[in-house]
Design an enzyme around this catalytic site. Structure first.
Site, short mmCIF file in Angstrom:
data_model
loop_
_atom_site.label_atom_id
_atom_site.label_comp_id
_atom_site.label_asym_id
_atom_site.label_seq_id
_atom_site.Cartn_x
_atom_site.Cartn_y
_atom_site.Cartn_z
N ARG A 33 71.40 49.08 -31.79
CA ARG A 33 71.19 50.03 -30.67
C ARG A 33 69.92 50.85 -30.89
O ARG A 33 69.24 51.20 -29.93
CB ARG A 33 72.43 50.90 -30.46
CG ARG A 33 73.47 50.19 -29.61
CD ARG A 33 74.63 51.05 -29.21
NE ARG A 33 74.40 51.93 -28.09
CZ ARG A 33 74.73 51.64 -26.82
NH1 ARG A 33 75.24 50.46 -26.50
NH2 ARG A 33 74.53 52.52 -25.87
N ASN A 77 67.52 46.61 -18.29
CA ASN A 77 67.13 47.03 -19.64
C ASN A 77 67.22 45.90 -20.67
O ASN A 77 67.36 46.15 -21.85
CB ASN A 77 67.91 48.27 -20.06
CG ASN A 77 69.40 48.10 -19.88
OD1 ASN A 77 69.87 46.98 -19.69
ND2 ASN A 77 70.16 49.18 -19.95
N HIS A 130 71.96 43.89 -23.91
CA HIS A 130 73.18 44.67 -24.15
C HIS A 130 73.44 44.69 -25.64
O HIS A 130 73.24 43.67 -26.31
CB HIS A 130 74.38 44.02 -23.45
CG HIS A 130 75.69 44.57 -23.91
ND1 HIS A 130 76.21 45.74 -23.40
CD2 HIS A 130 76.56 44.16 -24.87
CE1 HIS A 130 77.35 46.00 -24.02
NE2 HIS A 130 77.58 45.06 -24.92
P1 IDP Z 1 74.55 50.66 -22.47
O1 IDP Z 1 74.16 49.30 -21.94
O2 IDP Z 1 73.38 51.39 -23.05
O3 IDP Z 1 75.76 50.62 -23.40
P2 IDP Z 1 76.34 51.61 -20.35
O4 IDP Z 1 76.56 53.03 -19.95
O5 IDP Z 1 77.45 50.89 -21.04
O6 IDP Z 1 74.98 51.55 -21.20
O7 IDP Z 1 75.95 50.83 -19.01
C1 IDP Z 1 75.93 49.43 -18.94
C2 IDP Z 1 74.73 48.97 -18.12
O8 IDP Z 1 74.83 49.45 -16.77
C3 IDP Z 1 73.39 49.50 -18.62
O9 IDP Z 1 72.86 48.75 -19.69
C4 IDP Z 1 72.53 49.43 -17.38
O10 IDP Z 1 72.06 48.11 -17.14
C5 IDP Z 1 73.53 49.81 -16.29
N1 IDP Z 1 73.52 51.26 -16.01
C6 IDP Z 1 74.11 52.23 -16.75
N2 IDP Z 1 73.95 53.45 -16.21
C7 IDP Z 1 73.22 53.24 -15.08
C8 IDP Z 1 72.72 54.14 -14.05
O11 IDP Z 1 72.91 55.38 -14.08
N3 IDP Z 1 72.02 53.56 -13.04
C9 IDP Z 1 71.79 52.22 -12.97
N4 IDP Z 1 72.24 51.34 -13.90
C10 IDP Z 1 72.94 51.84 -14.94
MG MG Z 2 77.75 50.13 -23.04
#
Ligand code: IDP
Ligand code: MG
Length: 167
Positions: A92, A123, A126
């Site tokens: 991470r 992004n 994962h």
């Molecule tokens: P993470 O991938 O860093 O663990 P999570 O909160 O688990 O983040 O969210 C999963 C995925 O959902 C993120 O990697 C991103 O692609 C998308 N995502 C999360 N929060 C947002 C947001 O506020 N707007 C748009 N997409 C989001």
């Molecule tokens: Mg996550």
């Protein structure tokens, strides 16, 4: 530090932008071991189960479509399991923050991610947040026999379903 596993997904934008080699090179800095890897065609069910914690978010539907590859004309992701001391935290840290605009600019997400005009955080990868998430996610994406180390307890089941075989 105790060895743990983490699930890595190279998301459809990462594949489309030809970043696989780059991402794996970055992750090799961790000196973790790759213990599973495969390409996966992601169903809506798999995407929804994977992102179950986001089901009440306004962007849930778009995040499912993103993981399924609908925005990139690439209906696949690369799924890997990395294993070793501090696997989740190490991966991470290299991945960077969820929001690619807030991610450290030399992190994977900071280097290659973007926010689309639809508002999706594209992004690139994962990474499981911690060991508990990793266990749930790895069990979702991989069968025990697809992982070359014994990560979690297993049981033997007798299955008599029809399946495809090589001719
Ligand atoms: P993470 O991938 O860093 O663990 P999570 O909160 O688990 O983040 O969210 C999963 C995925 O959902 C993120 O990697 C991103 O692609 C998308 N995502 C999360 N929060 C947002 C947001 O506020 N707007 C748009 N997409 C989001
Ligand atoms: Mg996550």
């Amino acid at each position: 530090m105790e060895s743990q596993a983490t699930l890595i997904l190279i998301k459809p934008d990462g594949l489309k932008k030809s970043l696989t080699g780059n991402i794996l090179t970055r992750l090799s800095e961790t000196k973790l071991e790759i213990v599973a890897a495969k390409m996966v065609r992601v169903s809506r069910e798999l995407a929804a189960e994977h992102y179950q914690h986001l089901k009440d978010k306004p962007f849930f539907e778009d995040v499912l479509r993103y993981l399924m590859g609908e925005f990139h004309d690439r209906r696949k992701v690369m799924a890997l399991v990395y294993w070793g001391p501090g696997a989740c935290a190490k991966c991470r840290a290299l991945a960077g923050a969820t929001n690619p605009e807030e991610a450290d600019s030399v992190s994977i997400r900071g280097s290659y991610g973007r926010i689309t005009t639809r508002g999706v955080y594209e992004n690139v990868i994962h990474v499981s947040a911690h060991a508990e998430d990793a266990e749930r996610e790895i069990k979702l994406w991989f069968e025990p026999d697809e992982v070359i180390v014994d990560l979690y307890p297993t049981k033997n089941v007798v299955e008599s379903r029809e399946k495809r075989a090589w001719l």
